[in-house]
Design a protein around this motif. Structure first.
Motif, short mmCIF file in Angstrom:
data_model
loop_
_atom_site.label_atom_id
_atom_site.label_comp_id
_atom_site.label_asym_id
_atom_site.label_seq_id
_atom_site.Cartn_x
_atom_site.Cartn_y
_atom_site.Cartn_z
N ASP A 1 51.76 88.59 82.45
CA ASP A 1 52.71 88.97 83.34
C ASP A 1 53.61 89.94 83.36
O ASP A 1 54.17 89.92 82.17
CB ASP A 1 53.30 87.57 83.96
CG ASP A 1 54.74 87.82 85.08
OD1 ASP A 1 54.24 88.80 85.98
OD2 ASP A 1 55.77 87.30 84.92
N ASN B 1 42.93 90.51 86.98
CA ASN B 1 43.30 89.45 88.10
C ASN B 1 43.72 88.09 87.65
O ASN B 1 43.12 87.59 86.90
CB ASN B 1 42.21 89.37 89.03
CG ASN B 1 41.65 90.91 89.67
OD1 ASN B 1 42.19 91.73 89.80
ND2 ASN B 1 40.38 91.10 89.89
N ARG C 1 46.57 87.55 92.76
CA ARG C 1 47.15 88.56 92.30
C ARG C 1 46.19 89.52 91.56
O ARG C 1 45.58 89.20 90.63
CB ARG C 1 48.35 88.21 91.29
CG ARG C 1 49.23 87.19 91.97
CD ARG C 1 50.34 87.76 92.84
NE ARG C 1 51.47 87.08 93.36
CZ ARG C 1 52.52 87.68 94.18
NH1 ARG C 1 52.68 89.00 94.13
NH2 ARG C 1 53.04 86.74 94.51
N MET D 1 53.21 89.18 89.07
CA MET D 1 53.02 88.05 89.69
C MET D 1 54.17 87.72 90.48
O MET D 1 54.47 87.07 91.19
CB MET D 1 53.23 86.91 88.51
CG MET D 1 52.00 86.87 87.53
SD MET D 1 50.33 86.66 88.62
CE MET D 1 50.86 84.90 88.63
#
Length: 362
Positions: A71, A125, A129, A150
């Protein structure tokens, strides 16, 4: 991921493919000279990838790519994220099919058998997202870390209590999925997670003596929230144990009261049997110097681990608390307060020349 082995020269630009054997030798020497300036660390990383790819039976001049998917804000590894690798179209060369693979439990991915001397675009992916696309030159094996946006991470506090009486459950094991986030509750039954990407998480809470609890928690973008989890007791067959009556209050035991009483030298600690000669809390504050506002310039009062002001109480109206519900009271300098207590203190509180008073009630 494994790909069928291809002829040794596949993926090399056409002029090189048409070269004679002596020319191939010269080209190989030129290629080695071009790669020489790379740092020793880069060579070691490249060799590690190539070694893994060779174990999978790939051709010598094919390359690999690997990295970690995270993230982009919290840097939490995204286990199970997918990676899509697309080749750029080049005139005179066939365009290979897209490569799709899945990251492991640590968010790591690896692809072997990619055609050398080609341009690719790599994207990670995670659920709905999509990460930003990266352009990569496949002149050698490479490490390419990928990120997925995210959304703004959330600050989440989890409180675990006994469903029967509401007392905190210390030492409960907290595990989230699909991201590998975990923690253990403190003496107040709480655990904080400062950077949680917004997702619907599977939550599992376990503690000996309680039935494990599994549920879902929906954490929103840029959220700051506290979730309360109640555990139900269950009967567990244990070996015979020796029971000793200590006279200690179970609630004060789980709150760490007795440990602080033993560890802090200059402080005031008392349980209800030790203060029941007083009529009300106001009288107790009046006669005990350690509880007086005159003892320290600033005074912070906690009620069951939380600032009393948030519960509608202050020093002036503490007398409204039923005195017979007080289980224990403690007071000491703020500078001597342990972490599990100071975590509840607002950041705006002036802690210089400060006296902390914690009251524990039913």
């Amino acid at each position: 991921m494994s790909f069928p082995a291809r002829p040794l020269l596949r993926g090399i630009v056409p002029p090189l493919a048409r070269a004679t054997a002596p020319a191939l030798t010269a080209a190989a020497l030129a290629l080695a000279a071009a790669l020489a300036p790379y740092s020793a660390m880069g060579q070691e990383e490249e060799e590690r990838v190539l070694r893994i790819c060779r174990q999978l039976g790939q051709a010598e001049l094919e390359v690999g790519i690997e990295g970690t998917i995270r993230d982009d804000e919290s840097k939490v590894a995204l286990a199970g994220a997918t990676v899509v690798i697309r080749y750029e179209a080049e005139r005179g060369l066939p365009t290979p099919e897209d490569v799709r693979l899945e990251a492991d439990g640590r968010g790591r991915y690896q692809a072997c058998g990619l055609e050398a001397f080609r341009e690719i675009r790599v994207r990670a992916n995670y659920g709905s997202r999509r990460g930003k696309e990266r352009k990569v030159e496949l002149d050698r094996s490479k490490f390419v870390d990928l990120e997925v946006d995210m959304g703004d991470a959330a600050f989440v506090v989890l409180s675990v209590v006994d469903a029967a009486d509401g007392r905190p459950v210390a030492g409960a094991q907290i595990d989230f999925s699909p991201l590998p986030v975990s923690g253990v509750t403190d003496s107040l039954g709480r655990v904080a997670f400062r950077s949680m990407p917004p997702l619907t998480y599977g939550l599992r809470v376990a503690h000996i003596g309680y039935a494990p609890l599994e549920t879902d928690i929906n954490i929103l973008t840029d959220q700051s929230a506290e979730f309360r989890v109640e555990l139900n007791t269950r009967a567990i067959a244990l070996a015979p144990i020796e029971v000793r009556v200590t006279g200690r209050d179970p609630f004060l035991l789980t709150s760490g009261f007795y440990e602080r009483r033993q560890a802090i030298d200059e402080g005031y600690f008392a349980t209800y049997p030790e203060i029941d000669q007083f009529i009300h809390l106001g009288q107790l504050f009046q006669f005990k110097r350690e509880l007086s506002i005159r003892y320290r310039r600033n005074q912070l009062i906690l009620l069951n681990g939380r600032p009393a002001s948030r519960l509608g109480f202050n020093r002036r109206n503490l007398g409204e608390l039923k005195f017979d519900t007080v289980r224990g009271i403690e007071a000491y300098r703020c500078s001597e307060a342990p972490p599990e207590i100071m975590n509840q203190v607002p950041n705006t509180m002036l802690l210089t020349d400060c006296n902390l008073v914690a009251i524990w009630t039913y």
